[in-house]
Design a protein around this motif. Structure first.
Motif, PDB file in Angstrom:
ATOM      1  N   UNK A  85       0.825  -1.209   0.000  1.00  0.00           N
ATOM      2  CA  UNK A  85       0.000   0.000   0.000  1.00  0.00           C
ATOM      3  C   UNK A  85       0.855   1.252   0.000  1.00  0.00           C
ATOM      4  N   UNK A  86       1.964   1.248   0.697  1.00  0.00           N
ATOM      5  CA  UNK A  86       2.868   2.396   0.680  1.00  0.00           C
ATOM      6  C   UNK A  86       3.353   2.664  -0.746  1.00  0.00           C
ATOM      7  N   UNK A  87       3.730   1.606  -1.444  1.00  0.00           N
ATOM      8  CA  UNK A  87       4.175   1.772  -2.832  1.00  0.00           C
ATOM      9  C   UNK A  87       3.042   2.322  -3.692  1.00  0.00           C
ATOM     10  N   UNK A  88       1.864   1.734  -3.547  1.00  0.00           N
ATOM     11  CA  UNK A  88       0.739   2.142  -4.381  1.00  0.00           C
ATOM     12  C   UNK A  88       0.314   3.583  -4.113  1.00  0.00           C
ATOM     13  N   UNK A  89       0.241   3.964  -2.835  1.00  0.00           N
ATOM     14  CA  UNK A  89      -0.188   5.330  -2.518  1.00  0.00           C
ATOM     15  C   UNK A  89       0.869   6.358  -2.920  1.00  0.00           C
ATOM     16  N   UNK A  90       2.142   5.991  -2.813  1.00  0.00           N
ATOM     17  CA  UNK A  90       3.201   6.913  -3.258  1.00  0.00           C
ATOM     18  C   UNK A  90       3.076   7.176  -4.743  1.00  0.00           C
ATOM     19  N   UNK A  91       2.832   6.110  -5.502  1.00  0.00           N
ATOM     20  CA  UNK A  91       2.648   6.267  -6.946  1.00  0.00           C
ATOM     21  C   UNK A  91       1.382   7.057  -7.243  1.00  0.00           C
ATOM     22  N   UNK A  92       0.310   6.799  -6.487  1.00  0.00           N
ATOM     23  CA  UNK A  92      -0.943   7.523  -6.708  1.00  0.00           C
ATOM     24  C   UNK A  92      -0.767   9.011  -6.420  1.00  0.00           C
ATOM     25  N   UNK A  93      -0.055   9.342  -5.341  1.00  0.00           N
ATOM     26  CA  UNK A  93       0.188  10.752  -5.026  1.00  0.00           C
ATOM     27  C   UNK A  93       1.010  11.414  -6.122  1.00  0.00           C
ATOM     28  N   UNK A  94       2.025  10.713  -6.601  1.00  0.00           N
ATOM     29  CA  UNK A  94       2.828  11.247  -7.705  1.00  0.00           C
ATOM     30  C   UNK A  94       1.967  11.453  -8.939  1.00  0.00           C
ATOM     31  N   UNK A  95       1.065  10.485  -9.202  1.00  0.00           N
ATOM     32  CA  UNK A  95       0.186  10.616 -10.353  1.00  0.00           C
ATOM     33  C   UNK A  95      -0.717  11.830 -10.261  1.00  0.00           C
ATOM     34  N   UNK A  96      -1.229  12.091  -9.062  1.00  0.00           N
ATOM     35  CA  UNK A  96      -2.096  13.258  -8.873  1.00  0.00           C
ATOM     36  C   UNK A  96      -1.313  14.546  -9.110  1.00  0.00           C
ATOM     37  N   UNK A  97      -0.093  14.606  -8.596  1.00  0.00           N
ATOM     38  CA  UNK A  97       0.694  15.833  -8.717  1.00  0.00           C
ATOM     39  C   UNK A  97       1.189  16.085 -10.140  1.00  0.00           C
ATOM     40  N   UNK A  98       1.408  15.018 -10.919  1.00  0.00           N
ATOM     41  CA  UNK A  98       1.964  15.175 -12.264  1.00  0.00           C
ATOM     42  C   UNK A  98       0.891  15.095 -13.345  1.00  0.00           C
ATOM     43  N   UNK A  99      -0.009  14.107 -13.225  1.00  0.00           N
ATOM     44  CA  UNK A  99      -0.989  13.874 -14.286  1.00  0.00           C
ATOM     45  C   UNK A  99      -2.188  14.807 -14.180  1.00  0.00           C
TER      46      UNK A  99
END
Length: 888
Positions: free
Chosen positions: A843-857
């Motif tokens: 979940x840490x990996x997934x949420x980190x990627x999701x947060x990055x996706x929100x900030x970039x995408x």
């Protein structure tokens, strides 16, 4: 809604002390209630109570008792069975059964303490042990022999009288009449004696059976063809030449605390010096023992997780959040968590592995809401508003947006109620309740606390209250953080400029990476071996391994066969054939060698057909009834249901198989194969008319539960997306505002799958909730940023300026929220329960990627939407892309 939320906040701000006092009182009462929660690792949390397998298993428990507590007696079997050690085993089994008056299992000796307690509570439904089996067999055989001898003598007298009468009618002399009577009586007694000889030969008995007769015991227990080896058909009592088994089936109506107490009493009994046997040792194992051991582990783990969550949250807030009241969000989170678990206790709930995972997640979410309100408050306070005014305006401006994000997050969690697994449904329900509690507390108690601060006093750094060495260390950390922050902001500005200047290329690149991740995700390893998911140092699990090493099996799969008449030869024949087909399919090579020596997934255990000999002939109804009459009442309950009132045979019989520990997916295939053999298509092996069969037991429930979790993983992910989309569409009543925030979330599901594949992190059964979980939490980040962007656009700012302000004013709060949510999940890594630990890592990996996706995408998606969903944005004064200068 905006005015209502502002009025609620205003009412609280006007009377902050009573509101805070009431909040503290609720927290105290809820905490006291939550401390009374009991852990539950039972099977009812794994399978839908309405499923056929669960209903059949519960019916089996009512008829035959709960899953067995197994006492493995390790030692030379000949020494255990053919010496005085057998007497100690008989006393131990009587102790475990609670049958001895006041626990006195040895004549003229005080009752051992554990035996006295077991005699008082009587937690056992039935005890099957080698000594009791032999003793009861001898007693019942002697009783039946006496009854049949009396009946034979009565029949002989009746037959003699009839023969004498017939001789007198024929005119024979009195001497001839007496001779005829004697001959008739002798014929009856001869037939009876022959029947006794046949039974003795069939079951290897000589003379009157006695438990202290080594010849009798040896003839019953040991295979005459293999010296020192027990008979295969009694493997559930004598699994090998080095072990014996005592099975204690507890009463199914016992409560969790009563079951735990009974297991402790069984442990105390086998450890009592009164039952010590030279060169032998006892090992207590079985399903109830493992379940209770895991439940105790869960109870202790909640404190570990709480301490870990508090530590990481406090550190994150101290480093990321500005004054005033840096740790206020953590206090709000603790009250919300106490309220949820106190409510769980009030409704007589229990702690499961899933509800344990709720704790750090809920703390992360609650901190998130409090941070968002605090960020709004700080923004208004910096603009010159008084504390009370800033608190009310923060509610008016932030509550609708934060509320919409919370509503969408709750909808994402709500889809977990679609899972067929009660544990997962409870997980989702607790999180939905927790979201509501966290939002309400942040809106009321959180803003009340902020309204009591003064902006100038609130800016005082918390380090003024700490010792000097710690202050110096925190200063060094802060300097490093500021340096990293400067570089991060520079990267963020360039990434924002790229996303806005070329949204189409950013989105296409994100889609390509996500597609690769979706493909990789289908090959991600899923760990389903229970031995790898719970702590390896769990003593109860180590005992299971020892049990399997000594016996070849660690659990039991049962098949219940229901028939109008169980003494019908056709029914017995079908049961025997079915058992052989299942064993052959599982790789069992026959009874010439023990199960320990074979590479098989199943081993034979007790079954009704095994009681009628192995001569290959089909037993007659009379013989079936005769054998069942010979069985001790306690033993007959192992193979056939018995009416507790009349002691008459019921309509349900059992075929049992020993099963080895194996991964759940492999276990599911094995269970399906067992089911398939009940009525195999294209054969004539279907059961007789009126006969039905069900596969039951914990291995069945566990395998079905794992299959249901895996089967619903992608369904829950899709349902989560749909639920969040529907909520956002209902709130905003706009396709663009409702769906655009989901674009980075959808892509992030693929990115996270790719990240897991690269990192080589495996999934486990709890990962069935992961897709919905990531969608629910990450949606909040996206909704908050997109809502702030829309707010800035309504102020007639350009696309670039609106994005710059949205990210500068709300972006840091979103990052802080994201980090705290990630930190909440990271707390799961502190546990040594691998299922929870790996779930936290994933979940840490997934949420980190999701947060990055929100900030970039998200910026690219917003610009793409502004341009009418064209790959290149329109360059108008209202929607021109941001320049590098604007991005600063």
């Amino acid at each position: 809604m905006r005015d209502l939320l502002a009025r609620i906040a205003g009412w609280c701000v006007e009377r902050p002390l009573p509101v805070l006092a009431a909040t503290a009182l609720v927290a105290l009462v809820a905490t006291v209630g939550a401390l009374g929660l009991e852990a539950d690792a039972g099977t009812d949390q794994l399978v839908d109570p309405d499923s056929e397998a669960f209903i059949a298993t519960e019916e089996f428990k009512r008829e035959f008792g709960d899953d067995a507590v197994v006492v493995l007696v390790k030692g030379d079997l000949e020494q255990l069975m053919l010496t005085s050690a057998l007497g100690r085993l008989l006393a131990l089994e009587a102790c475990l059964a609670g049958n001895a008056p006041e626990g006195r299992v040895f004549p003229d000796e005080p009752a051992p303490g554990p035996c006295e307690a077991l005699a008082e509570k009587k937690p056992a439904r039935v005890v099957y042990g080698p000594a009791t089996f032999l003793n009861q067999f001898a007693i019942q055989a002697e009783r039946l022999l006496a009854e049949q001898s009396a009946a034979a003598r009565k029949q002989a007298r009746s037959t003699a009288a009839a023969a004498a009468l017939e001789a007198r009618r024929q005119g024979l002399s009195k001497a001839e009449q007496r001779a005829a009577a004697q001959a008739a009586a002798q014929e009856v007694m001869t037939r009876f004696e022959q029947q006794l000889i046949d039974l003795a030969l069939r079951y290897g008995q000589t003379g009157i059976p006695r438990i202290d007769d080594p010849t009798f015991v040896s003839s019953v227990v040991f295979d005459s063809r293999r010296a020192g080896q027990p008979k295969a058909r009694f493997s559930y009592l004598f699994p090998s030449a080095d072990a014996a088994l005592i099975s204690v089936r507890l009463r199914p109506e016992l409560s969790e605390s009563e079951r735990r107490e009974a297991i402790d009493q069984i442990r105390d009994a086998v450890a009592d010096p009164a039952f010590e046997i030279r060169d032998a040792e006892y090992v207590v194992s079985g399903v109830p023992v493992v379940v209770e051991g895991l439940a105790e582990k869960l109870s202790s783990e909640i404190f570990v997780l709480l301490v870990a969550a508090l530590a990481v949250m406090a550190l994150a807030l101290a480093l990321l959040l500005g004054p005033p009241l840096r740790l206020l969000p953590l206090a709000i989170a603790l009250v919300a968590a106490a309220a949820v678990f106190g409510l769980l206790a009030a409704f007589r709930g229990s702690l499961t592995m899933a509800s344990l995972a709720v704790l750090p997640i809920l703390i992360g979410l609650a901190v998130d809401y409090a941070i968002q309100f605090q960020a709004r408050y700080a923004e208004l306070a910096r603009a010159g508003a008084s504390s009370a005014r800033a608190a009310v305006e923060a509610a008016a401006a932030g509550a609708p947006v934060i509320g919409a994000a919370a509503l969408a997050t709750g909808a994402g969690f709500l889809v977990l109620l679609l899972s067929p697994i009660p544990m997962v449904r409870g997980f989702g329900l607790l999180l939905v309740i927790g979201i509501a509690a966290a939002f309400a507390l942040a809106l009321t108690a959180g803003l009340c606390a902020l309204s009591l601060t003064k902006p100038d006093e609130g800016r005082r750094h918390i380090t003024e209250l700490l010792p000097s060495p710690l202050v110096a260390a925190l200063d060094r950390i802060a300097q490093s953080r500021r340096a990293i922050s400067v570089r991060t902001h520079a990267l963020g500005r360039r990434a924002l400029a790229l996303s806005v200047a070329a949204p189409g290329r950013v989105l296409v690149a994100g889609l390509v990476v996500a597609a690769i991740g979706w493909a990789v995700g289908t090959r991600t390893e899923v760990i389903s071996d229970i031995r790898e998911l719970v702590p390896r140092d769990l003593p109860e699990l180590q005992n299971v391994d020892e049990l399997q090493q000594a016996t070849g099996v660690s659990g039991e799969v049962d098949i219940t066969v229901t028939a109008p008449d169980l003494t019908e030869p056709e029914v017995i024949a079908w049961m025997s054939e079915y058992k052989q087909r299942v064993l052959a399919r599982a790789g069992f090579a026959g009874e010439a060698t023990s199960c320990l020596e074979q590479e098989t997934r199943l081993c034979p255990s007790i079954a009704l057909p095994d009681l009628f000999g192995g001569d290959g002939g089909e037993p007659t109804r009379a013989r079936i009834r005769r054998v069942l009459e010979l069985l001790p009442p306690y033993f007959s309950q192992a193979v056939v249901s018995v009416d507790p009132q009349t002691q008459e045979l019921g309509d349900t019989a059992v075929i049992a198989f020993g099963i080895k520990v194996m991964p759940f997916d492999e276990q599911k295939r094995l269970i399906d194969a067992i089911r398939a053999e009940i009525d195999p298509p294209g054969t004539e092996n279907d059961p007789p008319a009126g006969v039905s069969a069900e596969v039951v037991g914990l291995p069945v429930l566990a395998a079905d539960a794992h299959s249901a979790l895996e089967g619903n993983r992608y369904l829950l992910t899709v349902a989560g997306l749909i639920a969040v989309a529907l909520v956002l569409l209902a709130v905003y009543r706009s396709l663009r505002r409702g769906l655009v925030p989901l674009i980075p979330i959808v892509l992030a599901t693929g990115w996270s799958a790719l990240g897991l594949g690269i990192a080589g992190v495996p999934l486990n059964p709890m990962s069935a909730t992961l897709g919905a979980l990531v969608i629910a939490i990450a949606t909040e980040f996206s909704v908050l940023l997109s809502a702030r962007y829309e707010e800035e656009r309504r102020a007639e700012l350009s696309v670039g300026e609106a994005l710059r302000r949205a990210y500068s004013r709300t972006g840091m709060a979103v990052v802080a929220s994201g980090i705290t949510a990630i930190a909440g999940f990271a707390a799961l890594i502190a546990t040594d329960i691998r299922m929870l630990r790996d779930f936290g890592i994933v979940t840490v990996i997934d949420l980190s990627v999701a947060l990055l996706g929100v900030l970039v995408i998200l910026p690219a998606a917003l610009v793409w939407a502004e341009s009418g969903f064209r790959m290149t944005p329109a360059r108008s004064s209202a929607s021109r892309p941001v320049s590098p200068g604007e991005a600063r």
